[in-house]
Design a protein around this motif. Sequence first.
Motif, PDB file in Angstrom:
ATOM      1  N   GLY A  70       2.055  -0.424   2.400  1.00 28.99           N
ATOM      2  CA  GLY A  70       2.026  -1.055   1.072  1.00 28.99           C
ATOM      3  C   GLY A  70       2.818  -2.351   1.025  1.00 28.99           C
ATOM      4  O   GLY A  70       2.396  -3.318   0.379  1.00 28.99           O
ATOM      5  N   ALA A  71       3.967  -2.383   1.697  1.00 30.94           N
ATOM      6  CA  ALA A  71       4.803  -3.589   1.611  1.00 30.94           C
ATOM      7  C   ALA A  71       4.108  -4.775   2.277  1.00 30.94           C
ATOM      8  O   ALA A  71       4.246  -5.916   1.830  1.00 30.94           O
ATOM      9  N   LYS A  72       3.344  -4.490   3.345  1.00 32.12           N
ATOM     10  CA  LYS A  72       2.598  -5.591   3.997  1.00 32.12           C
ATOM     11  C   LYS A  72       1.550  -6.127   3.032  1.00 32.12           C
ATOM     12  O   LYS A  72       1.338  -7.329   2.916  1.00 32.12           O
ATOM     13  N   PRO A 379      10.939   3.522  -2.352  1.00 33.30           N
ATOM     14  CA  PRO A 379      10.432   2.158  -2.468  1.00 33.30           C
ATOM     15  C   PRO A 379       9.046   2.082  -3.108  1.00 33.30           C
ATOM     16  O   PRO A 379       8.160   1.405  -2.575  1.00 33.30           O
ATOM     17  N   ALA A 380       8.851   2.745  -4.265  1.00 31.16           N
ATOM     18  CA  ALA A 380       7.505   2.759  -4.852  1.00 31.16           C
ATOM     19  C   ALA A 380       7.042   1.349  -5.223  1.00 31.16           C
ATOM     20  O   ALA A 380       5.845   1.064  -5.215  1.00 31.16           O
ATOM     21  N   TRP A 381       7.986   0.472  -5.551  1.00 31.60           N
ATOM     22  CA  TRP A 381       7.577  -0.909  -5.870  1.00 31.60           C
ATOM     23  C   TRP A 381       6.977  -1.563  -4.622  1.00 31.60           C
ATOM     24  O   TRP A 381       5.883  -2.120  -4.673  1.00 31.60           O
ATOM     25  N   SER A 382       7.680  -1.449  -3.490  1.00 28.31           N
ATOM     26  CA  SER A 382       7.171  -2.031  -2.232  1.00 28.31           C
ATOM     27  C   SER A 382       5.854  -1.381  -1.826  1.00 28.31           C
ATOM     28  O   SER A 382       4.952  -2.030  -1.312  1.00 28.31           O
ATOM     29  N   ALA A 383       5.767  -0.069  -2.047  1.00 31.40           N
ATOM     30  CA  ALA A 383       4.640   0.719  -1.535  1.00 31.40           C
ATOM     31  C   ALA A 383       3.416   0.675  -2.439  1.00 31.40           C
ATOM     32  O   ALA A 383       2.361   1.211  -2.084  1.00 31.40           O
ATOM     33  N   SER A 384       3.533   0.022  -3.615  1.00 27.11           N
ATOM     34  CA  SER A 384       2.581   0.262  -4.706  1.00 27.11           C
ATOM     35  C   SER A 384       1.099   0.108  -4.331  1.00 27.11           C
ATOM     36  O   SER A 384       0.278   0.936  -4.745  1.00 27.11           O
ATOM     37  N   PHE A 385       0.736  -0.910  -3.560  1.00 24.73           N
ATOM     38  CA  PHE A 385      -0.698  -1.079  -3.255  1.00 24.73           C
ATOM     39  C   PHE A 385      -1.225   0.099  -2.434  1.00 24.73           C
ATOM     40  O   PHE A 385      -2.322   0.599  -2.683  1.00 24.73           O
ATOM     41  N   ALA A 386      -0.429   0.560  -1.471  1.00 22.48           N
ATOM     42  CA  ALA A 386      -0.863   1.715  -0.670  1.00 22.48           C
ATOM     43  C   ALA A 386      -0.770   2.995  -1.502  1.00 22.48           C
ATOM     44  O   ALA A 386      -1.560   3.932  -1.319  1.00 22.48           O
TER      45      ALA A 386
END
Length: 397
Positions: A70-72, A379-386
């Motif tokens: 997600g972070a990527k 890290p749900a913010w970082s992971a959000s798209f995934a």
Amino acid sequence: MKYDFAIIGSGIIGLTLAFKLKQKFNNSKITIFEKEPNSTSHGSGRNSGVLHSGIYYEPGSLRANLCVTGAKELKEYIKSENLWINECGKLLLPTSEYSYSNLENLFNRAKKNGVEINKIKNEEIKRIEPNTNCQFEYGLHVPFTSVADPKEVSKSLIENLRKMNVEINYNFKILKINEQKLFTQNNTVEAGHIFNCAGLFADEIAKNSNLEFRYSFLPFKGKYWKIKNKNFKLNHLVYPIPDLRYPFLGLHSSHNRHGDFYIGPSSTPVFGREQYNGILGDNLKESIGLIFNFSKKIIFNENKLRTLALQELSLLTKRGFFDQIKKMFNNINPDDLELSDQKVGIRSQIFDPQSKNLVNDFVVINQKNATHVLNAISPAWSASFAFADHLMNEASL
Ligand SMILES: Cc1cc2nc3c(=O)[nH]c(=O)nc-3n(C[C@H](O)[C@H](O)[C@H](O)COP(=O)(O)OP(=O)(O)OC[C@H]3O[C@@H](n4cnc5c(N)ncnc54)[C@H](O)[C@@H]3O)c2cc1C
């Protein structure tokens, strides 16, 4: 009108989910219900804006898998939309013998999660980050980690969702859901599938909707201290090597696009869901329940919560806070620190009475025609798209 998909909550999880749903089901009718007048009143507008790389999390866990991917994706989105990003990388410093003994574990965990990480000698740390104070021979360096502006990311997603004809209804509080219906104080709305992404209230909505689960809600407040001294600067994010048994990462540096530097967040028990100032919440019955719940866990030291609470107690004074951070930073004085009343967030943390532990992973539970997101901690913010892809898979879409 019946919608194809309804989402409760327009935090980062709700917004990225709507974005992904619309990309996959171009002709679908999607609506988002948000109780606030904007999308950034809570976690998604109050976090450190750090795109975490995924080094900390148990290999194979949702947090590890969704954060790494997600972070990527979030970074790509930010760049493609020309939003602000500072690809500064992260330094991790040991702050005690125990913390140093975790360096190797963290290094191996990062490798298992497929994240680039390097051991770095303390002389090199001093050279690239003169305001740090690494007291052990080695620290760690993670090049991927970056900082962005969470409010700008939400604003951009909202603009794109509007172009994609996704409705966002502000000041619209959902009380519960049942089958394919969402209930407000006066209205009922229908949708084919409903996603509960209500952050600090997700468990309450789930309970009101007759979802059976064993977890209890245990919120922790994160406060930051601002560094007033404008001469104090850092080139990287600087974090401690944390105790990996807890979901918290320890006091670390944080900075924004305006060049303001902060250190935080604390992990203080709080007795209200959105109690950013003060300790007790608006719902007195719930506050009393939370006080009882926290006290019990502290007395019995469940999940070492007494140890954590005592550590946190020492951070409440400027002196105690300073004693802790000087293990990582140099050229900073107590007079440089000012407790920020603006930068404060609350973690939507849940506790598992069965294992007697703070739940250390994201929790997603399905009901017929509904999916509930119960532990969207960092890290749900970082992971959000995934995370959005994961929710669609869970809902068999
Ligand atoms: C201090 C702190 C620092 C953090 N730093 C980072 C970081 O640097 N990087 C990172 O990846 N993560 C970080 N996190 C975690 C991250 O902020 C959260 O995991 C993420 O924002 C969760 O997003 P969300 O959409 O689930 O929740 P939220 O942003 O809370 O959104 C939920 C929304 O639901 C709405 N809502 C609630 N109840 C209802 C209802 N009944 N009806 C309608 N709407 C409702 C709320 O108003 C809210 O807008 C941090 C968290 C904290 C507390």
